[in-house]
Design an enzyme around this catalytic site. Sequence first.
Site, PDB file in Angstrom:
ATOM      1  N   SER A 133       4.196  23.237  -0.049  1.00 20.80           N
ATOM      2  CA  SER A 133       3.371  22.208   0.578  1.00 20.80           C
ATOM      3  C   SER A 133       4.260  21.396   1.504  1.00 20.80           C
ATOM      4  O   SER A 133       5.493  21.436   1.414  1.00 20.80           O
ATOM      5  CB  SER A 133       2.771  21.316  -0.508  1.00 20.80           C
ATOM      6  OG  SER A 133       2.353  20.072  -0.005  1.00 20.80           O
ATOM      7  N   TYR A 162       3.190  15.842  -8.177  1.00 22.42           N
ATOM      8  CA  TYR A 162       2.875  16.984  -7.312  1.00 22.42           C
ATOM      9  C   TYR A 162       4.029  17.241  -6.346  1.00 22.42           C
ATOM     10  O   TYR A 162       4.470  18.386  -6.173  1.00 22.42           O
ATOM     11  CB  TYR A 162       1.587  16.709  -6.541  1.00 22.42           C
ATOM     12  CG  TYR A 162       1.146  17.859  -5.672  1.00 22.42           C
ATOM     13  CD1 TYR A 162       0.480  18.950  -6.216  1.00 22.42           C
ATOM     14  CD2 TYR A 162       1.392  17.857  -4.300  1.00 22.42           C
ATOM     15  CE1 TYR A 162       0.069  20.013  -5.413  1.00 22.42           C
ATOM     16  CE2 TYR A 162       0.986  18.911  -3.501  1.00 22.42           C
ATOM     17  CZ  TYR A 162       0.325  19.979  -4.050  1.00 22.42           C
ATOM     18  OH  TYR A 162      -0.073  21.034  -3.257  1.00 22.42           O
TER      19      TYR A 162
END
Length: 262
Positions: A146, A159
């Site tokens: 990501s 995350y």
Amino acid sequence: MSYNFFDLTGQVAVVTGASRGLGQYFSRALGRAGAKLIITSRKAGDCDLFLQELSDLGIEAKALTLNVREKDSISAFASAAEAAYGKIDILVNNAGCNIRKPAFEVTWEDWNTILDTNLRGPFFVAQAIAQNMAQRGYGRIINIGSVTSVFGYSGLSPYGASRGGIRQLTMSLADDWGKYGITVNVLAPGWFRTEQNKVMYEDETWVEYLKERIPLNRPGKPDDLDGAIVFLASEASRYMTGQILLVDGGITVGRTRATVNK
């Protein structure tokens, strides 16, 4: 004689977490490039509709269950996946989750859920699948990261830790397994609308705020990743390993005005 470096005909690709979202786009792209697919979901039957869609597209695929948070599930899956087509050439470690909370509100359980799913799981799935690849002297492992693998964002502490960990894990595995002919890379999407974050994209003010920070002036569309996933899975990337490929519209350039508007 021309050669198509992006042709995956005769190869077998595993895509985890393919019951929805980006996993389905990755699967379609690899299938259209010629790969046979093994797609996974946590619950049996969750990929049935997608299997039918793939069949309608002329893509051969099989579905298996996999819970990346459970050791026994990973072991059983690896055996079943190898038996399905007799080999595995490509692994896309896509299964993941997120829980958005301010750092003060993150619980012990939240942290474990995210890190077990996004970091521990991909490592042990890769470990299990790479055994077969190492014996054959060939493999492509693509860990899905990501933009949070390289940037920090409020509300995404665990995350971001998991995605940053994926980047570091990828470099270590690339060093470990390069001698077996296995490449390991990260495909890191920028801001894409998915099931996990769709509520944010319903806020027009936030979308405009996001677009101002992206040089290409729009959030990503899932099919913007098609070329990148096929590239990393194919011979076109054969001398690339331990790297992170950001597909982010340029948001990681840190867009900031360096002149005064007049």
